[in-house]
Enzyme design. Structure first.
Site, PDB file in Angstrom:
ATOM      1  NE  ARG A   1     -62.524  81.121  64.343  1.00 28.15           N
ATOM      2  CZ  ARG A   1     -61.284  81.314  63.894  1.00 28.15           C
ATOM      3  NH1 ARG A   1     -60.993  80.935  62.655  1.00 28.15           N
ATOM      4  NH2 ARG A   1     -60.370  81.881  64.642  1.00 28.15           N
TER       5      ARG A   1
ATOM      6  CD  GLU B   1     -62.343  73.433  63.209  1.00 29.72           C
ATOM      7  OE1 GLU B   1     -61.224  73.623  63.739  1.00 29.72           O
ATOM      8  OE2 GLU B   1     -62.772  74.142  62.287  1.00 29.72           O
TER       9      GLU B   1
ATOM     10  CG  HIS C   1     -58.946  75.132  61.217  1.00 30.38           C
ATOM     11  ND1 HIS C   1     -59.805  75.477  62.237  1.00 30.38           N
ATOM     12  CD2 HIS C   1     -58.455  76.315  60.739  1.00 30.38           C
ATOM     13  CE1 HIS C   1     -59.833  76.800  62.383  1.00 30.38           C
ATOM     14  NE2 HIS C   1     -59.017  77.324  61.486  1.00 30.38           N
TER      15      HIS C   1
END
Length: 316
Positions: free
Chosen positions: A233, A262, A281
């Site tokens: 994370r 993000e 991601h």
């Protein structure tokens, strides 16, 4: 009262159909008028990434099940969900191998400077032999340090140990005897791992204790030739400290699949660093794995709303 499920992240038409066979289904984006309107009578929520805390739960008085389409659940206030008698579920295991593939690929891409050299060729700059300043570094035979030896961390270690002959160091909240027995992994304190590892791979969960786990001090303990990889994370890393360490060449390079916010902004300092590989991601982002995650999330929802125990229950 009829069960009503709000789907707040994209899932397949097949998935929608499975839910509609049993429940009333509303597809709505968080923040939209339809989403807000339907909350008061919703009994199930399925999606990923949305913060679900006490303030949000006050708007959903009939909620029974939250189905997170993710292995991580730091977006959920599990203690508050439990206090209110609401089932919280996630989708572990089905994404382990796919995520490990992605993170190991990120490690290789960073070490061998693959994105940078791909651009070098495509921009027409390749005219002959590479200069030593463009060389990468080896991964095989080096030492990999994994912070967070859960299932994904262990899958990464397996690739490293048996595919690339790497020595494995790890730091975890508790010893992982399976990793020690199968992979010859050695448990060390975090500072020792940072000092010794050629590649540091962060795979720990996000908790109140792991926010900015990697900061200026921690990057300062790593060697000048070390590579840092984050596949956990973004909030576990002090991004300004990482940018400074890369810019000053305090560490050799880094590869990231996750970020504190993000998507990252167009003016983020990460975008100007040549020794940083950035991915959007993609850990579990294959068609096959996302289908499996969706399938498990739907099974969790159906079980919870019909009174059975969901296969991947976080609380209770």
């Amino acid at each position: 009262m009829e069960e009503k499920v709000i789907v707040y992240s994209p899932i397949s038409e097949e998935g929608i159909h499975k839910l509609k066979e049993r429940f009333t289904v509303v597809v709505a984006c968080p923040g939209s008028s339809s989403f807000t309107r339907e909350l008061s009578t919703a009994t199930g929520l399925i999606g990923t990434g949305m913060k679900i805390d006490a303030a949000f739960l006050d708007q959903v008085p009939s909620l029974k099940v939250v189905s997170n389409i993710s292995v991580g659940y730091d977006n959920l206030d599990v203690e508050e969900l439990t206090r209110r008698g609401i089932l919280a579920t996630n989708t572990p295991d089905v994404l382990t191998e796919t995520t490990a593939d992605a993170i190991f690929g990120l490690m290789l891409s960073t070490a061998r400077r693959i994105p940078e050299l791909d651009r070098y060729v495509k921009e027409g700059k390749w005219r002959g032999k590479l200069a030593p300043s463009q060389f990468g570094v080896d991964i095989h035979g080096k030492t990999l340090g994994i912070i967070g030896m859960g299932k994904i961390g262990q899958a990464i270690a397996k690739r490293a140990r048996f595919g690339f002959g790497m020595d494995i160091l790890y730091h975890n909240r508790k010893r992982n005897l399976e990793a020690e027995n199968l992979l010859d992994a050695v448990y060390v304190e975090m500072d020792e791992l940072l000092r010794q590892a050629n590649v540091v791979c962060l795979m720990a969960p996000q908790t109140k204790d792991t926010i900015h786990l990697m900061g200026r001090r921690e990057f300062g303990l790593m060697t000048e030739t070390a590579i840092f990889i984050n596949g956990s994370r973004g909030a576990l890393v002090d991004e300004s400290a990482l940018a400074a360490a890369l810019e000053s060449r305090e560490i050799w390079a880094a590869g990231l699949d996750v970020y504190e916010h993000e998507p990252i902004g167009k003016d983020h300092p990460f975008l100007t660093l040549p020794n940083l590989v950035t991915l959007p991601h993609i850990g579990s982002a294959t068609a096959e794995t996302r289908f499996k995650m969706e399938e498990l999330a739907i099974r969790n929802m159906i079980a919870g709303l019909v009174g059975d125990r969901p296969p991947s229950l976080i609380n209770y």
